[in-house]
Design an enzyme around this catalytic site. Sequence first.
Site, PDB file in Angstrom:
ATOM      1  N   GLU A   1      49.046  18.736  -1.161  1.00  0.00           N
ATOM      2  CA  GLU A   1      49.521  18.904   0.220  1.00  0.00           C
ATOM      3  C   GLU A   1      50.601  19.854   0.302  1.00  0.00           C
ATOM      4  OE1 GLU A   1      50.425  15.011   1.762  1.00  0.00           O
ATOM      5  OE2 GLU A   1      48.373  14.729   2.226  1.00  0.00           O
TER       6      GLU A   1
ATOM      7  N   GLU B   1      57.925  11.323  -0.144  1.00  0.00           N
ATOM      8  CA  GLU B   1      56.433  10.747   0.464  1.00  0.00           C
ATOM      9  C   GLU B   1      56.522   9.465   0.531  1.00  0.00           C
ATOM     10  OE1 GLU B   1      54.111  13.083   0.472  1.00  0.00           O
ATOM     11  OE2 GLU B   1      55.284  14.772  -0.080  1.00  0.00           O
TER      12      GLU B   1
ATOM     13  N   GLU C   1      48.427   9.734  -6.113  1.00  0.00           N
ATOM     14  CA  GLU C   1      49.172   9.926  -5.157  1.00  0.00           C
ATOM     15  C   GLU C   1      50.134  11.195  -5.579  1.00  0.00           C
ATOM     16  OE1 GLU C   1      50.484  10.336  -1.400  1.00  0.00           O
ATOM     17  OE2 GLU C   1      49.335   8.491  -1.945  1.00  0.00           O
TER      18      GLU C   1
END
Length: 134
Positions: A81, A33, A74
Amino acid sequence: MRKHPFKHTGGISRIFRALLCSLQGLRAAFCHESAFRQELLLILITAPLLWLPQLTWGERALLLGANIFILLVELLNSAIEAAVDLVTQQKHELAGRAKDLGSAAVLMALVIWAITWGMITLPLLYGFLPRFFG
């Protein structure tokens, strides 16, 4: 009630396994990420300001909490996701909405971070600026 076959029952070994899973998650976020790495860099750049002598321990706690909050949100966004991508790679209104909502949560965490850091550190840093630029 039937036990899930992948759940460990309990005790100290459960805590140890949970810790290992958490560390795997942090490693995955760092490796896969880019947003997580960018936010971590932002935190590392600003971390030395936590030791400004004018800060109270309460202010340091708020600043540190804002840092951790960004990473927390996050991580949750990345989990959303990944789950959506596991379910479908096709464009779908609900999949897009889930990803957009996760992204909006990260934006709000960054706004909270900016407000917290700005309100606490800018007045202190502004006091130093006249010596260097005035």
